[in-house]
Design a protein around this motif. Structure first.
Motif, mmCIF file in Angstrom:
data_model
loop_
_atom_site.group_PDB
_atom_site.id
_atom_site.type_symbol
_atom_site.label_atom_id
_atom_site.label_comp_id
_atom_site.label_asym_id
_atom_site.label_seq_id
_atom_site.Cartn_x
_atom_site.Cartn_y
_atom_site.Cartn_z
ATOM 1 N N ASN A 5 -0.129 -2.683 4.262
ATOM 2 C CA ASN A 5 -1.180 -3.676 4.442
ATOM 3 C C ASN A 5 -2.481 -2.892 4.585
ATOM 4 O OD1 ASN A 5 -2.876 -5.785 5.335
ATOM 5 N ND2 ASN A 5 -1.146 -6.828 6.278
ATOM 6 N N LYS A 44 -10.759 -11.632 3.979
ATOM 7 C CA LYS A 44 -9.653 -11.821 4.919
ATOM 8 C C LYS A 44 -9.675 -13.219 5.506
ATOM 9 C CE LYS A 44 -10.970 -8.257 7.260
ATOM 10 N NZ LYS A 44 -11.088 -7.219 8.308
ATOM 11 N N SER A 73 -1.546 -12.562 3.113
ATOM 12 C CA SER A 73 -2.563 -12.043 2.206
ATOM 13 C C SER A 73 -2.442 -12.751 0.867
ATOM 14 C CB SER A 73 -2.401 -10.531 2.011
ATOM 15 O OG SER A 73 -3.345 -10.055 1.068
ATOM 16 N N GLU A 85 -6.757 -2.661 4.581
ATOM 17 C CA GLU A 85 -7.970 -3.431 4.832
ATOM 18 C C GLU A 85 -9.208 -2.593 4.553
ATOM 19 O OE1 GLU A 85 -8.237 -5.334 8.582
ATOM 20 O OE2 GLU A 85 -6.229 -6.204 8.510
ATOM 21 N N GLN A 106 -8.518 -7.734 2.573
ATOM 22 C CA GLN A 106 -7.203 -7.333 3.051
ATOM 23 C C GLN A 106 -6.210 -7.552 1.923
ATOM 24 O OE1 GLN A 106 -4.564 -9.781 4.021
ATOM 25 N NE2 GLN A 106 -3.129 -8.147 4.515
#
Length: 272
Positions: free
Chosen positions: A104, A246, A146, A106, A111
């Protein structure tokens, strides 16, 4: 606002140690490098951190050294390298299969989930494992909030082969897009693999993306000038400004088919 380009490359390197100079050169032109067939033992994973000073890493060995003495070369293994200056934070997503690794990642305002996948070879005996891996990929996508997902790897799935048809069916069911096939076209004579034994060409490596990721893609290329492996890398470029910012998604309900949970009769029915 100037376009910010995010470049991802997928490469079956057929031994990270042998191909380290090639991987280093890929890092020079990419922000994400997804590797398959690293052939690393568990105690060698840290070597990924020495490939390029600007890149973080996560890797997984496919070798279980607890079973005793290893005979022959190592096998399998997946890894992801990421340019540290591009991402504010990166966390590793737990994956059960040794064939899948996921992070994951960012930036300051975006994200995304990124995976590297190495599937078994296209054989009827491996179909159950193949669909189980697809099932885990589906679960990872659903369990991580996401909209932006990139699933890069060696799927061992030529478009008109058994696994290729299964993969495209999976994409349809899960509302994913096989970006390289969609962009380059089935009639483009594209290939990502040349058999050392027979000299035959196949399109085995692919990049699956969500709808949100698809909208950001500006370019996809197979890097035919890279000769370090029997596979050629796939490069994808995205306009990061188009990627969704995000967002928090709570209580999302999944009404899609759950892959990887099929009995023998269901698999046989699909093959008819």
């Amino acid at each position: 606002m100037h376009n910010r380009t995010l470049t991802l490359i997928s490469f079956n390197c057929k031994s990270m140690k042998r191909s380290v100079e090639c991987i280093k050169s890929l890092c020079e032109r990419a922000d994400i490098v997804a590797l398959q067939e690293t052939w690393l033992l568990p105690h060698d994973i840290h070597i990924l951190g020495s490939i390029h000073d600007d890149f973080g890493y996560s890797g997984k060995s496919a070798v279980d050294t607890s079973v005793g003495i290893l005979h022959g070369r190592p096998f399998g293994g997946v890894a992801i390298l990421w340019r540290k200056s591009v991402f504010r934070s990166v966390s590793v997503i737990k994956c059960e299969s040794s064939r899948i690794i996921a992070i994951n990642a960012e930036t300051s305002d975006k994200q995304m989930v990124i995976m590297s996948v190495y599937m078994p070879t296209d054989d009827s005996e491996n179909l159950t494992e193949f669909t189980h891996c697809l099932g885990e990929i589906c679960a990872i996508v659903e369990n991580n909030d996401s909209q932006t997902v990139f699933i890069l790897g060696d799927y061992n799935a030529h478009p008109d082969g058994q696994f290729g048809k299964e993969l495209l069916h999976f994409c349809t069911e899960q509302q994913l897009i096989c970006a390289d096939i969609e962009k380059l076209g089935l009639n483009s004579d594209s290939y990502t693999f040349i058999s050392d034994a027979h000299g035959t060409k196949s399109w085995l490596d692919h990049i699956l993306v969500t709808q949100a990721s698809w909208k950001s893609i500006t370019e996809i290329n197979i890097l035919y000038d890279i000769y370090w492996s029997d596979h050629f890398p796939i490069q994808i470029k995205c306009n990061i400004n188009i990627l969704q910012s995000k967002i928090a998604i709570n209580g999302r309900h999944c009404n899609k088919i759950l892959w990887g949970i099929r009995d023998y009769e269901q698999i046989q029915l699909y093959n008819i």
